[in-house]
Write an enzyme that holds these catalytic residues in place. Structure first.
Site, PDB file in Angstrom:
ATOM      1  N   ASP A   1      -5.217   6.839  -4.364  1.00 29.50           N
ATOM      2  CA  ASP A   1      -5.711   7.620  -3.231  1.00 29.50           C
ATOM      3  C   ASP A   1      -6.047   9.055  -3.660  1.00 29.50           C
ATOM      4  O   ASP A   1      -5.698   9.488  -4.755  1.00 29.50           O
ATOM      5  CB  ASP A   1      -4.623   7.624  -2.142  1.00 29.50           C
ATOM      6  CG  ASP A   1      -5.210   7.351  -0.770  1.00 29.50           C
ATOM      7  OD1 ASP A   1      -6.371   7.719  -0.541  1.00 29.50           O
ATOM      8  OD2 ASP A   1      -4.481   6.788   0.073  1.00 29.50           O
TER       9      ASP A   1
ATOM     10  N   LYS B   1      -4.413   0.908  -6.746  1.00 26.18           N
ATOM     11  CA  LYS B   1      -5.258   1.691  -5.825  1.00 26.18           C
ATOM     12  C   LYS B   1      -4.781   3.128  -5.903  1.00 26.18           C
ATOM     13  O   LYS B   1      -3.590   3.397  -5.741  1.00 26.18           O
ATOM     14  CB  LYS B   1      -5.092   1.122  -4.416  1.00 26.18           C
ATOM     15  CG  LYS B   1      -5.704   1.978  -3.314  1.00 26.18           C
ATOM     16  CD  LYS B   1      -5.537   1.285  -1.959  1.00 26.18           C
ATOM     17  CE  LYS B   1      -5.893   2.189  -0.796  1.00 26.18           C
ATOM     18  NZ  LYS B   1      -5.664   1.522   0.505  1.00 26.18           N
TER      19      LYS B   1
ATOM     20  N   ASP C   1     -11.408   5.677   6.274  1.00 24.22           N
ATOM     21  CA  ASP C   1     -10.666   4.469   6.654  1.00 24.22           C
ATOM     22  C   ASP C   1     -11.389   3.708   7.762  1.00 24.22           C
ATOM     23  O   ASP C   1     -11.909   4.300   8.709  1.00 24.22           O
ATOM     24  CB  ASP C   1      -9.251   4.840   7.108  1.00 24.22           C
ATOM     25  CG  ASP C   1      -8.390   5.270   5.924  1.00 24.22           C
ATOM     26  OD1 ASP C   1      -8.918   5.346   4.790  1.00 24.22           O
ATOM     27  OD2 ASP C   1      -7.192   5.530   6.131  1.00 24.22           O
TER      28      ASP C   1
ATOM     29  N   ARG D   1     -13.846   3.323  -3.008  1.00 22.23           N
ATOM     30  CA  ARG D   1     -14.112   3.411  -1.577  1.00 22.23           C
ATOM     31  C   ARG D   1     -15.352   4.277  -1.367  1.00 22.23           C
ATOM     32  O   ARG D   1     -15.513   5.316  -2.004  1.00 22.23           O
ATOM     33  CB  ARG D   1     -12.905   4.009  -0.871  1.00 22.23           C
ATOM     34  CG  ARG D   1     -11.756   3.008  -0.687  1.00 22.23           C
ATOM     35  CD  ARG D   1     -11.976   2.141   0.533  1.00 22.23           C
ATOM     36  NE  ARG D   1     -11.940   3.012   1.697  1.00 22.23           N
ATOM     37  CZ  ARG D   1     -10.815   3.456   2.264  1.00 22.23           C
ATOM     38  NH1 ARG D   1      -9.636   3.064   1.793  1.00 22.23           N
ATOM     39  NH2 ARG D   1     -10.863   4.258   3.309  1.00 22.23           N
TER      40      ARG D   1
ATOM     41  N   ASP E   1       0.898  -1.173   0.000  1.00 19.78           N
ATOM     42  CA  ASP E   1       0.000   0.000   0.000  1.00 19.78           C
ATOM     43  C   ASP E   1       0.928   1.212   0.000  1.00 19.78           C
ATOM     44  O   ASP E   1       1.922   1.223  -0.758  1.00 19.78           O
ATOM     45  CB  ASP E   1      -0.897  -0.074   1.253  1.00 19.78           C
ATOM     46  CG  ASP E   1      -2.078   0.887   1.243  1.00 19.78           C
ATOM     47  OD1 ASP E   1      -1.854   2.072   1.558  1.00 19.78           O
ATOM     48  OD2 ASP E   1      -3.211   0.478   0.934  1.00 19.78           O
TER      49      ASP E   1
ATOM     50  N   TRP F   1     -12.620   7.853  -0.572  1.00 24.10           N
ATOM     51  CA  TRP F   1     -13.371   7.689   0.693  1.00 24.10           C
ATOM     52  C   TRP F   1     -14.819   8.195   0.567  1.00 24.10           C
ATOM     53  O   TRP F   1     -15.396   8.707   1.525  1.00 24.10           O
ATOM     54  CB  TRP F   1     -12.662   8.415   1.847  1.00 24.10           C
ATOM     55  CG  TRP F   1     -11.184   8.502   1.667  1.00 24.10           C
ATOM     56  CD1 TRP F   1     -10.311   7.458   1.761  1.00 24.10           C
ATOM     57  CD2 TRP F   1     -10.402   9.652   1.312  1.00 24.10           C
ATOM     58  NE1 TRP F   1      -9.040   7.889   1.500  1.00 24.10           N
ATOM     59  CE2 TRP F   1      -9.062   9.226   1.234  1.00 24.10           C
ATOM     60  CE3 TRP F   1     -10.705  10.996   1.085  1.00 24.10           C
ATOM     61  CZ2 TRP F   1      -8.021  10.101   0.905  1.00 24.10           C
ATOM     62  CZ3 TRP F   1      -9.675  11.860   0.759  1.00 24.10           C
ATOM     63  CH2 TRP F   1      -8.375  11.418   0.672  1.00 24.10           C
ATOM     64  N   GLY F   2     -15.372   8.078  -0.622  1.00 20.70           N
ATOM     65  CA  GLY F   2     -16.760   8.525  -0.835  1.00 20.70           C
ATOM     66  C   GLY F   2     -16.835   9.945  -1.349  1.00 20.70           C
ATOM     67  O   GLY F   2     -17.889  10.383  -1.834  1.00 20.70           O
TER      68      GLY F   2
END
Ligand code: GLA
Length: 518
Positions: free
Chosen positions: A163, A161, A218, A214, A85, A197-198
């Site tokens: 971020d 992934k 978290d 996501r 990650d 994160w939405g």
């Protein structure tokens, strides 16, 4: 009387029309990520962040986890994607290109990928859409999207992934679209995992450019599994059920099942919820020291079969009573239905359920199978009958209703390797063969495999089936080849019997080196 009847009928049609309007407005467009055949069922694998955070993420840790995935049988239960990650893997060199942090990853990120592929696993890597990753320890891809995605392809990534830290002023849709274009341009199909994160409600737009997003913040701080927080995430993710489907999934974050601080019942409940929500199953616990109970939970093929169901429906809450929720709406490929009864209270409770409220229309009645005790009811529950379900605190009953006593598990494919390496001398042209063996851990047969066209002239692949095993025989012929390195990304589609569409695509690398021996 007749007039009243007409008025009632008219009102009824009006309500149906309004309902249809609301329904069409809420139903997401049926667009999928490009026709890459990836993530047609929720991706499964392991990712380091929940247990370890940044430390000690390095090559040694990832390789130990890879070995544990194989040794424990996790790989054989379908867990495939693995890698670092935000593990301080790379920096940007003075030419603007990403370069491996060789202190932490001495074999290089390509070397780590080769190790993972040789073990029958797929390579997951991490980056960020902004200027820097979240802890600012690694460069983000902003304004380097195309060269970074090319570098990830060279490293052999199968999953990326991305971020959303340090993205001030960036348009979220345009940014992730650009990253998708960059992945496409790099020419290596990858699972695109969006991690905002939405933020920006990716479920409303990301299905055509990504495979999972996501939906929430978290799930825990590294090393600190938090049951209460996880349950909040469940509540938020549940509401988004209509947006999930084959190739595009709501991601309520990596799992915390098996981490310190959770009871066995909580682990079972957590895993059942992730299966029922068709969530990606990225394990987050330390696989090197997991208990027998955790392993049994994470590798329960009957539960995994619910998650990996090809229809890809996300289950939802259909009934609540006090601390108990009943989850349904998850029809499965064989016409059976998954049902989950979850008790979040402190005392055992009984919940009565009937088929009408579960939306199950099985006119001959249903056999009911308990997916944790692995037992099937002796008699059928009649369509009007009531089933009383006793559930212990923090625990679940995970059930499957079917008119037939058969409870098939859909295909769960496990390959013994995802990369073949050939070497031959230019002086002696050779014909070399090696097989990749793909086993199906589901009970359903896989009949038709189709090799994608477009293989290079030096490679041919033949698929043969031996009961539930497919053998992909690769034959390389070096006659007429010049000295150098050759590469092919091979794609085999597992074709669905009725529709003729791929149920999943299997990709692997073939690398050939022709050397001159002087
Ligand atoms: C964000 C993500 C996490 C993890 C960390 C790494 O918080 O949501 O899953 O990748 O960044 O810093």
């Amino acid at each position: 009387m007749k007039r009243i009847g007409i008025v009632i009928a008219a009102a009824g049609y009006f309500l149906i029309a309004v309902a249809a309007l609301i329904w069409t407005q809420q139903t997401p467009p049926k667009v999928h990520a490009a026709d890459d055949g990836l993530a047609l069922t929720p991706p499964m694998g392991w990712y380091p962040w929940n247990e370890f955070g940044q430390e000690p993420q390095n090559e040694k840790l990832i390789k130990e986890i890879v070995d544990a995935l194989v040794a424990t049988g996790m790989r054989d239960a379908g867990y495939t994607y693995v890698g670092p990650d935000e593990g301080i893997c790379f920096s940007r060199d003075n030419k603007g290109m990403l370069a491996t942090n060789l202190e932490r990853y001495p074999s290089g990120l390509r070397g780590l990928g080769d190790y993972i592929h040789a073990k029958g696993l797929k390579y997951a890597l991490y980056t960020d859409a902004g200027t820097l990753t979240c802890s600012k320890a690694m460069p983000g891809t902003k304004e380097h999207e195309f060269e970074d995605m090319r570098r990830f392809a060279e490293w052999g990534a199968d999953y990326i992934k991305i971020d959303w830290c340090n993205t001030e002023g960036q348009d979220i849709i345009k940014t992730y679209m650009k990253l998708h274009d960059a992945q496409h341009a790099a020419g290596r199909p990858v699972v695109h995992s969006l991690c905002s994160w939405g933020e920006g409600s990716p479920w409303t737009w990301a299905a055509s450019i990504g495979h999972m997003w996501r939906t929430t913040g978290d799930i825990c701080a590294p090393g600190k599994a938090d049951w209460t927080k996880a349950m909040k995430i469940v509540a938020a993710n549940e509401k988004l059920y209509q947006w999930a489907g084959p190739g595009h999934w709501n991601d309520p974050d990596m799992m915390i099942a098996g981490m310190d601080g959770l009871s066995e019942a909580q682990n079972r409940s957590f895993f059942s919820l992730w299966c029922m929500m068709a969530a990606p199953l990225m394990a987050g616990n330390d696989l090197r020291k997991m208990s027998k109970s955790t392993l049994a939970i994470l590798t329960n093929l009957e539960a995994i079969g619910i998650n990996q169901d090809p229809l890809g429906i996300q289950g939802r809450i259909v009934k609540r009573k006090g601390n108990i929720t009943v989850w349904a709406g998850k029809k499965l490929f064989d016409g059976s239905q998954a049902v989950l009864v979850f008790n979040q209270g402190a005392a055992p409770e009984v919940m009565d359920i009937n088929m009408a409220e579960l939306g199950i229309d099985q006119k001959r009645g249903s056999y009911v199978r308990d997916l944790w005790t692995h037992s099937t009811s002796d008699s059928v529950l009649s369509p009007g009958g009531v089933l009383s379900v006793l559930v212990e605190p923090d625990d679940v009953k995970m059930l499957r209703f079917s008119e037939s006593r058969e409870f098939p598990i859909p295909p769960i494919l496990v390959a013994d390797m995802y990369r073949l390496e050939f070497r031959a001398s230019i002086k002696e042209p050779r014909t070399l063969s090696r097989a990749i063996v793909v086993r199906n851990r589901g009970t359903d047969q896989l009949l038709n495999w189709k090799m994608r066209e477009g293989l290079p002239a030096w490679l041919s692949v033949k698929v043969t089936r031996d009961q539930k095993t497919q053998v992909l025989m690769n034959t390389v012929s070096t006659a007429g080849l010049k000295k150098g390195r050759y590469h092919a990304l091979v794609r085999a589609d597992n074709i669905e019997r009725v529709s003729g569409k791929p149920m999943s695509a299997l990709y692997y690398d073939v690398d050939l080196e022709v050397v001159s021996d002087r």
